[in-house]
Scaffold this motif. Structure first.
Motif, mmCIF file in Angstrom:
data_model
loop_
_atom_site.group_PDB
_atom_site.id
_atom_site.type_symbol
_atom_site.label_atom_id
_atom_site.label_comp_id
_atom_site.label_asym_id
_atom_site.label_seq_id
_atom_site.Cartn_x
_atom_site.Cartn_y
_atom_site.Cartn_z
ATOM 1 N N PRO A 81 16.800 -33.406 -4.506
ATOM 2 C CA PRO A 81 16.279 -32.171 -3.908
ATOM 3 C C PRO A 81 16.123 -31.051 -4.926
ATOM 4 O O PRO A 81 16.916 -30.920 -5.859
ATOM 5 N N CYS A 82 15.084 -30.253 -4.714
ATOM 6 C CA CYS A 82 14.783 -29.118 -5.590
ATOM 7 C C CYS A 82 14.844 -27.834 -4.770
ATOM 8 O O CYS A 82 13.940 -27.564 -3.978
ATOM 9 N N PRO A 83 15.893 -27.032 -4.913
ATOM 10 C CA PRO A 83 16.001 -25.801 -4.120
ATOM 11 C C PRO A 83 14.797 -24.884 -4.265
ATOM 12 O O PRO A 83 14.354 -24.279 -3.286
ATOM 13 N N LEU A 84 14.235 -24.788 -5.461
ATOM 14 C CA LEU A 84 13.095 -23.899 -5.692
ATOM 15 C C LEU A 84 11.855 -24.406 -4.958
ATOM 16 O O LEU A 84 11.199 -23.669 -4.221
ATOM 17 N N GLY A 85 11.515 -25.666 -5.164
ATOM 18 C CA GLY A 85 10.290 -26.205 -4.582
ATOM 19 C C GLY A 85 10.400 -26.536 -3.113
ATOM 20 O O GLY A 85 9.398 -26.532 -2.396
ATOM 21 N N TRP A 86 11.621 -26.845 -2.644
ATOM 22 C CA TRP A 86 11.802 -27.217 -1.240
ATOM 23 C C TRP A 86 12.143 -26.013 -0.367
ATOM 24 O O TRP A 86 12.073 -26.109 0.851
ATOM 25 N N GLY A 87 12.550 -24.919 -1.007
ATOM 26 C CA GLY A 87 12.943 -23.746 -0.235
ATOM 27 C C GLY A 87 14.258 -23.944 0.478
ATOM 28 O O GLY A 87 14.408 -23.567 1.647
ATOM 29 N N THR A 88 15.229 -24.525 -0.219
ATOM 30 C CA THR A 88 16.551 -24.750 0.364
ATOM 31 C C THR A 88 17.580 -23.904 -0.377
ATOM 32 O O THR A 88 17.365 -23.506 -1.524
ATOM 33 N N VAL A 89 18.712 -23.648 0.273
ATOM 34 C CA VAL A 89 19.778 -22.909 -0.403
ATOM 35 C C VAL A 89 20.392 -23.817 -1.465
ATOM 36 O O VAL A 89 20.452 -25.033 -1.306
ATOM 37 N N SER A 90 20.850 -23.209 -2.543
ATOM 38 C CA SER A 90 21.278 -23.989 -3.695
ATOM 39 C C SER A 90 22.530 -24.816 -3.441
ATOM 40 O O SER A 90 22.767 -25.803 -4.139
ATOM 41 N N ASN A 91 23.332 -24.426 -2.449
ATOM 42 C CA ASN A 91 24.559 -25.186 -2.201
ATOM 43 C C ASN A 91 24.349 -26.305 -1.172
ATOM 44 O O ASN A 91 25.316 -26.924 -0.726
ATOM 45 N N LEU B 45 14.244 -31.862 7.925
ATOM 46 C CA LEU B 45 13.106 -30.994 7.625
ATOM 47 C C LEU B 45 13.393 -29.514 7.840
ATOM 48 O O LEU B 45 12.943 -28.665 7.063
ATOM 49 N N ARG B 46 14.140 -29.167 8.877
ATOM 50 C CA ARG B 46 14.299 -27.765 9.277
ATOM 51 C C ARG B 46 14.900 -26.883 8.176
ATOM 52 O O ARG B 46 14.470 -25.727 8.015
ATOM 53 N N PRO B 47 15.885 -27.326 7.387
ATOM 54 C CA PRO B 47 16.445 -26.423 6.358
ATOM 55 C C PRO B 47 15.501 -26.164 5.185
ATOM 56 O O PRO B 47 15.824 -25.346 4.319
ATOM 57 N N GLN B 48 14.349 -26.820 5.135
ATOM 58 C CA GLN B 48 13.436 -26.692 4.008
ATOM 59 C C GLN B 48 12.278 -25.759 4.368
ATOM 60 O O GLN B 48 11.542 -26.007 5.320
ATOM 61 N N ARG B 49 12.079 -24.717 3.567
ATOM 62 C CA ARG B 49 11.005 -23.759 3.859
ATOM 63 C C ARG B 49 9.622 -24.382 3.702
ATOM 64 O O ARG B 49 8.653 -23.876 4.281
ATOM 65 N N ARG B 50 9.506 -25.462 2.944
ATOM 66 C CA ARG B 50 8.195 -26.090 2.796
ATOM 67 C C ARG B 50 7.731 -26.734 4.107
ATOM 68 O O ARG B 50 6.557 -27.084 4.246
ATOM 69 N N PHE B 51 8.654 -26.899 5.054
ATOM 70 C CA PHE B 51 8.304 -27.412 6.378
ATOM 71 C C PHE B 51 8.458 -26.347 7.466
ATOM 72 O O PHE B 51 8.417 -26.669 8.653
ATOM 73 N N ALA B 52 8.616 -25.075 7.084
ATOM 74 C CA ALA B 52 8.899 -24.019 8.064
ATOM 75 C C ALA B 52 7.786 -23.893 9.088
ATOM 76 O O ALA B 52 8.033 -23.542 10.249
ATOM 77 N N HIS B 53 6.547 -24.168 8.694
ATOM 78 C CA HIS B 53 5.415 -24.015 9.611
ATOM 79 C C HIS B 53 5.483 -24.994 10.781
ATOM 80 O O HIS B 53 4.846 -24.784 11.808
ATOM 81 N N LEU B 54 6.278 -26.063 10.631
ATOM 82 C CA LEU B 54 6.401 -27.044 11.714
ATOM 83 C C LEU B 54 7.258 -26.534 12.857
ATOM 84 O O LEU B 54 7.231 -27.112 13.952
ATOM 85 N N PHE B 55 8.004 -25.453 12.619
ATOM 86 C CA PHE B 55 8.953 -24.964 13.626
ATOM 87 C C PHE B 55 8.604 -23.564 14.136
ATOM 88 O O PHE B 55 9.404 -22.953 14.832
ATOM 89 N N LYS B 56 7.421 -23.078 13.786
ATOM 90 C CA LYS B 56 6.997 -21.773 14.277
ATOM 91 C C LYS B 56 6.374 -21.900 15.666
ATOM 92 O O LYS B 56 5.896 -22.977 16.042
ATOM 93 N N PRO B 57 6.382 -20.819 16.438
ATOM 94 C CA PRO B 57 5.739 -20.867 17.766
ATOM 95 C C PRO B 57 4.277 -21.290 17.640
ATOM 96 O O PRO B 57 3.549 -20.816 16.759
ATOM 97 N N GLY B 58 3.869 -22.209 18.478
ATOM 98 C CA GLY B 58 2.503 -22.679 18.457
ATOM 99 C C GLY B 58 2.250 -23.836 17.518
ATOM 100 O O GLY B 58 1.109 -24.309 17.397
ATOM 101 N N ALA B 59 3.294 -24.299 16.806
ATOM 102 C CA ALA B 59 3.119 -25.428 15.883
ATOM 103 C C ALA B 59 2.777 -26.690 16.662
ATOM 104 O O ALA B 59 3.201 -26.879 17.808
#
Length: 407
Positions: free
Chosen positions: A267-277, A318-332
């Motif tokens: 996992p890559c925290p920068l590219g995946w948009g995850t917390v480093s820990n 998928l949910r903890p990763q910002r690169r998939f954040a659009h999948l969990f927004k209203p209307g997705a």
């Protein structure tokens, strides 16, 4: 507890008399305490001697030592240290490493500095397998059959740019272990899409908005299966979430001669948009959801799989990763998550990651009912007889027109 860094662990099979070197004689080493910790931790002292990890030995090689410039929580830095330390332990320190251009090379060797304490060669982005083959050939020409060669690169340099060189290495069965650290994109150059980027994941070069944002379904390469198709001696997948599994597979690979391939999810925290820990927990969710299957193969046949211990839905991965954040927004579009779950379910069925009898009835039915092509890679349109006849007529007319122009 006392600090054992100056007292060799003589009962450990991988231990060596500790001698300070320029690489290890650093002030921070004297402050390191090796506490007894839980079973999932690197420094485990509760296990039997035979089960202790290479990383738990205070006299480990530290092939990739401190001082590099990786991001906080970098999975690739962990994977590279785990893998190379194990390769060094398996060969009594007789390894040459060849490194493709990429994150690992950039953060570990900014000229004139380096964090590598082993013989290490930098190659271009896509030719690490070819350079490693050259190192192997040179050693062979000198009559050296004991020094082993390990090549390594990211998914960009492996799955995309280096695919031809890697296939050639496999075809020749050169005596090289190639390790791919897969973080799902070209993270060093700005998080661009690679052939290992998952479907629906956002990168800097995928659709940012619209009806179907993120990476397209049905693209990419499954390199471990491509390696298996070459029928090389040994292929395995692993993650940084299971240290002992990764160490076991690197050690096992070093027992073979010929081409070997290990694909490590990092996992890559920068590219995946995850917390480093969360690097370890995210990697574990990838395996426990079935999205990233962990197995090993010999001669093109799967010989063992790592069973899923605590099944979780792919949404937990998928949910903890910002690169998939659009999948969990209203209307997705909910069908995208369903297709992602179908990919995981297909892996579960294909590799036998869970005994079907142990699943709840509804989950078992879902896994058994999943299509063979959940990504839509093989989707095609079927023409009826009239369409076929019309297409044939157009083709004949085009040929006739071309011949008339020639005449």
């Amino acid at each position: 507890m006392s600090n054992p860094t100056t007292t060799p662990t003589t009962e450990s099979p991988s231990a060596m008399p500790f001698v300070d070197t320029p690489e290890t004689a650093i002030p921070a080493r004297e402050q390191v305490k090796f506490y007894q910790v839980g079973s999932f931790a690197v420094g485990n002292r509760l296990a039997d001697v035979q089960l202790r990890s290479v990383q738990s030995d205070p006299n480990r090689y530290n092939s990739l030592t401190s001082g590099h410039r990786a991001c906080q929580g970098c999975g690739e830095a962990l994977g590279a240290r785990y893998a190379l330390d194990t390769a060094m332990a398996a060969t009594d320190g007789d390894v040459v490493a060849v490194n493709a251009t990429g994150c690992l090379e950039v953060f570990s060797t900014p000229y004139p500095e380096t964090s590598w304490t082993i013989p290490w060669i930098h190659s271009l982005f896509g030719n690490a397998p070819a350079v490693a083959t050259g190192v192997y050939a040179a050693l062979k020409a000198k009559g050296n059959t004991h020094t082993r060669v390990v090549a390594q690169g990211g998914d960009g340099g492996t799955v995309d740019i280096g695919m031809g060189c890697l296939s050639g290495m496999f075809e020749r069965n050169d005596d090289v272990l190639y390790i791919c650290y897969d973080n799902g994109g070209y993270m060093n150059t700005g998080v661009q899409r690679s052939g290992a980027t998952p479907p629906a994941a956002r990168t800097s070069t995928t659709q940012p908005v619209g009806e179907e944002p993120g990476n397209i379904f049905g693209q990419g390469k499954d390199v471990p299966r491509i390696a298996m198709a070459h029928e090389v001696p040994y292929v395995a997948t692993a993650t940084v979430a299971d240290l002992r599994d990764l160490e076991y597979k690197v050690n096992r690979a070093m027992q073979y001669r010929g081409s070997r391939y290990i694909h490590v999810l990092v996992p890559c925290p920068l590219g995946w948009g995850t917390v480093s820990n969360a690097t370890i927990s995210i990697a574990r969710a990838a395996t426990q959801s079935g999205f990233f299957p962990v197995y090993e193969a010999e001669g093109g046949e799967v010989t063992s799989v790592t069973k899923i211990r605590r099944p979780v839905p792919v949404e937990d991965y998928l949910r903890p990763q910002r690169r998939f954040a659009h999948l969990f927004k209203p209307g997705a579009d909910p069908t995208v998550l369903e297709r992602m779950q179908a990919i995981a379910d297909r892996n579960i069925r294909r590799y036998g990651l869970i005994e079907l009898g142990a699943l709840d009835e509804d989950v078992q039915a879902r896994v058994l009912a999943v299509e063979d092509d959940p990504t839509g890679r093989f989707a095609r349109s079927v023409m009826d007889a009239a369409q076929v006849q019309a297409a044939a007529s157009r083709s004949r007319s085009a040929v006739a027109d071309a011949q008339g122009k020639v005449d």
